[in-house]
Design a protein around this motif. Structure first.
Motif, short mmCIF file in Angstrom:
data_model
loop_
_atom_site.label_atom_id
_atom_site.label_comp_id
_atom_site.label_asym_id
_atom_site.label_seq_id
_atom_site.Cartn_x
_atom_site.Cartn_y
_atom_site.Cartn_z
N SER A 27 0.82 -1.20 0.00
CA SER A 27 0.00 0.00 0.00
C SER A 27 0.86 1.26 0.00
CB SER A 27 -0.90 0.00 1.25
OG SER A 27 -1.50 1.26 1.42
N GLY A 29 -0.17 4.12 0.66
CA GLY A 29 -0.54 4.93 1.80
C GLY A 29 0.36 4.70 3.00
N SER A 30 0.98 3.55 3.06
CA SER A 30 1.87 3.23 4.17
C SER A 30 3.30 3.68 3.91
CB SER A 30 1.85 1.73 4.45
OG SER A 30 2.41 1.02 3.35
N GLY A 32 4.24 6.78 2.86
CA GLY A 32 4.48 8.20 3.07
C GLY A 32 4.35 8.96 1.78
N ALA A 33 5.29 9.83 1.51
CA ALA A 33 5.27 10.59 0.27
C ALA A 33 5.75 9.72 -0.88
CB ALA A 33 6.17 11.82 0.40
N ASN A 52 2.41 14.06 -1.12
CA ASN A 52 2.56 13.48 0.21
C ASN A 52 1.27 12.81 0.66
OD1 ASN A 52 0.84 15.44 1.22
ND2 ASN A 52 2.45 16.59 2.27
N ILE A 53 1.28 12.34 1.88
CA ILE A 53 0.17 11.55 2.39
C ILE A 53 -1.12 12.37 2.47
CG2 ILE A 53 0.64 12.02 4.82
CD1 ILE A 53 -0.23 8.59 3.29
N ASP A 55 -1.88 14.51 0.17
CA ASP A 55 -2.09 14.92 -1.22
C ASP A 55 -1.62 16.35 -1.50
OD1 ASP A 55 -5.11 12.96 -1.82
OD2 ASP A 55 -2.99 12.48 -2.08
N ARG A 71 -1.98 9.75 -7.44
CA ARG A 71 -1.83 8.45 -6.80
C ARG A 71 -3.17 7.74 -6.76
NH1 ARG A 71 0.79 9.92 -1.31
NH2 ARG A 71 0.41 7.75 -0.77
N ASN A 73 -4.50 4.86 -4.53
CA ASN A 73 -4.17 3.99 -3.41
C ASN A 73 -4.71 2.58 -3.61
OD1 ASN A 73 -2.82 6.07 -2.10
ND2 ASN A 73 -4.61 6.70 -0.95
N GLY A 97 9.82 6.65 -2.77
CA GLY A 97 8.83 6.83 -1.72
C GLY A 97 9.43 6.68 -0.34
N TRP A 99 8.94 8.20 4.15
CA TRP A 99 8.43 9.19 5.10
C TRP A 99 9.35 10.39 5.23
CZ3 TRP A 99 3.56 9.21 6.72
CH2 TRP A 99 2.83 8.03 6.62
#
Length: 116
Positions: A27, A29-30, A32-33, A52-53, A55, A71, A73, A97, A99
């Motif tokens: 995922s 979403g896990s 980060g950016a 980034n997370i 958006d 993105r 997800n 990608g 954090w």
């Protein structure tokens, strides 16, 4: 271990369009950016676009108004829609990608060549 796989590169004429895809093994979403970088021959790698997370999106000045990052997800995929391509956009494009920078996850790159 997270894997990122880019696709969609190729040869295009000036003024043309391409859409790059970056498929993640988990995922996004896990992660980060997510970002797209590029490196032209003999030049340093540069940030093209980042989402980034939350958006929030950042673009390099050289691509503003021409490139769009997005993105999906559900598909664990990040896209880079490139329009009005110029010869100076020629480079290897990388998906990345994480954090925080330096991003820990990188794809293998996809070549984009803009030439007539």
């Amino acid at each position: 271990q997270v894997q990122l796989v880019e696709s969609g590169g190729g040869l295009v004429q000036p003024g043309g369009s391409l859409r790059l895809s970056c498929a993640a093994s988990k995922s996004i979403g896990s992660l980060g950016a997510m970002a797209w970088y590029r490196q032209a021959t003999g030049k340093q790698r540069e940030l093209v676009a980042r989402i980034n997370i939350a958006d929030v999106i950042t673009y390099a000045d050289s691509v503003k108004g021409r490139f769009t990052i997005s993105r999906d997800n559900a598909k664990a995929t990040v896209y880079l829609q490139m329009t009005s391509l110029k010869p100076e956009d020629t480079a290897v494009y990388y998906c990345a990608g994480g954090w925080a920078v330096p991003y820990p996850y990188w794809g293998q790159g996809t070549q984009v060549t803009v030439s007539s």
